[in-house]
Design a protein around this motif. Structure first.
Motif, PDB file in Angstrom:
ATOM      1  N   ALA A 185       0.831  -1.202   0.000  1.00  0.00           N
ATOM      2  CA  ALA A 185       0.000   0.000   0.000  1.00  0.00           C
ATOM      3  C   ALA A 185       0.868   1.256   0.000  1.00  0.00           C
ATOM      4  N   GLY A 186       1.939   1.237   0.776  1.00  0.00           N
ATOM      5  CA  GLY A 186       2.864   2.368   0.795  1.00  0.00           C
ATOM      6  C   GLY A 186       3.530   2.585  -0.548  1.00  0.00           C
ATOM      7  N   LEU A 187       3.920   1.502  -1.204  1.00  0.00           N
ATOM      8  CA  LEU A 187       4.541   1.635  -2.522  1.00  0.00           C
ATOM      9  C   LEU A 187       3.556   2.157  -3.558  1.00  0.00           C
ATOM     10  N   LEU A 188       2.302   1.743  -3.455  1.00  0.00           N
ATOM     11  CA  LEU A 188       1.282   2.264  -4.373  1.00  0.00           C
ATOM     12  C   LEU A 188       1.054   3.758  -4.153  1.00  0.00           C
ATOM     13  N   LEU A 189       1.043   4.184  -2.891  1.00  0.00           N
ATOM     14  CA  LEU A 189       0.897   5.610  -2.599  1.00  0.00           C
ATOM     15  C   LEU A 189       2.108   6.396  -3.109  1.00  0.00           C
ATOM     16  N   LEU A 190       3.288   5.826  -2.951  1.00  0.00           N
ATOM     17  CA  LEU A 190       4.479   6.498  -3.477  1.00  0.00           C
ATOM     18  C   LEU A 190       4.418   6.628  -4.996  1.00  0.00           C
ATOM     19  N   THR A 191       3.955   5.589  -5.657  1.00  0.00           N
ATOM     20  CA  THR A 191       3.842   5.630  -7.117  1.00  0.00           C
ATOM     21  C   THR A 191       2.825   6.673  -7.561  1.00  0.00           C
ATOM     22  N   ALA A 192       1.670   6.685  -6.918  1.00  0.00           N
ATOM     23  CA  ALA A 192       0.639   7.662  -7.265  1.00  0.00           C
ATOM     24  C   ALA A 192       1.107   9.082  -6.953  1.00  0.00           C
ATOM     25  N   GLY A 193       1.788   9.248  -5.842  1.00  0.00           N
ATOM     26  CA  GLY A 193       2.294  10.569  -5.481  1.00  0.00           C
ATOM     27  C   GLY A 193       3.368  11.057  -6.422  1.00  0.00           C
ATOM     28  N   PHE A 194       4.228  10.139  -6.861  1.00  0.00           N
ATOM     29  CA  PHE A 194       5.273  10.539  -7.795  1.00  0.00           C
ATOM     30  C   PHE A 194       4.694  10.943  -9.146  1.00  0.00           C
ATOM     31  N   ALA A 195       3.601  10.284  -9.532  1.00  0.00           N
ATOM     32  CA  ALA A 195       2.967  10.619 -10.810  1.00  0.00           C
ATOM     33  C   ALA A 195       2.305  11.996 -10.768  1.00  0.00           C
ATOM     34  N   THR A 196       1.865  12.417  -9.582  1.00  0.00           N
ATOM     35  CA  THR A 196       1.186  13.713  -9.445  1.00  0.00           C
ATOM     36  C   THR A 196       1.968  14.629  -8.506  1.00  0.00           C
TER      37      THR A 196
END
Length: 54
Positions: A14-25
Motif C-alpha cells: 500500500a505504501g509503494l502504491l501511494l508512493l507511485t501515485a504521489g510521484f505521478a502527481t
C-alpha cells in the motif's frame, strides 16, 4: 486472523502504491501528501515486521 507477515506485506505494498501515485502527481499538493503518507506506510510496515520478529 491475518498473519503478521501478510499484514506487513500489505502495508508495504500500500505504501509503494501511494508512493507511485504521489510521484505521478508530484506537482500538486495531493501528490506530495501521497508521497509522505507512502513513505510513512512503508517505514511503518518495516518497523511492524521487525518488532513482530523480535
Amino acid at each position: 486472523m491475518i498473519a503478521p507477515s501478510t499484514a506487513a506485506l500489505a502495508g508495504f505494498v500500500a505504501g509503494l502504491l501511494l508512493l507511485t501515485a504521489g510521484f505521478a502527481t508530484r506537482r500538486s499538493n495531493a501528490g506530495l501528501l501521497s508521497m509522505w503518507i507512502g513513505i510513512v506506510a512503508v517505514l511503518a510496515a518495516i518497523a511492524y515486521y521487525i518488532i513482530d520478529a523480535v
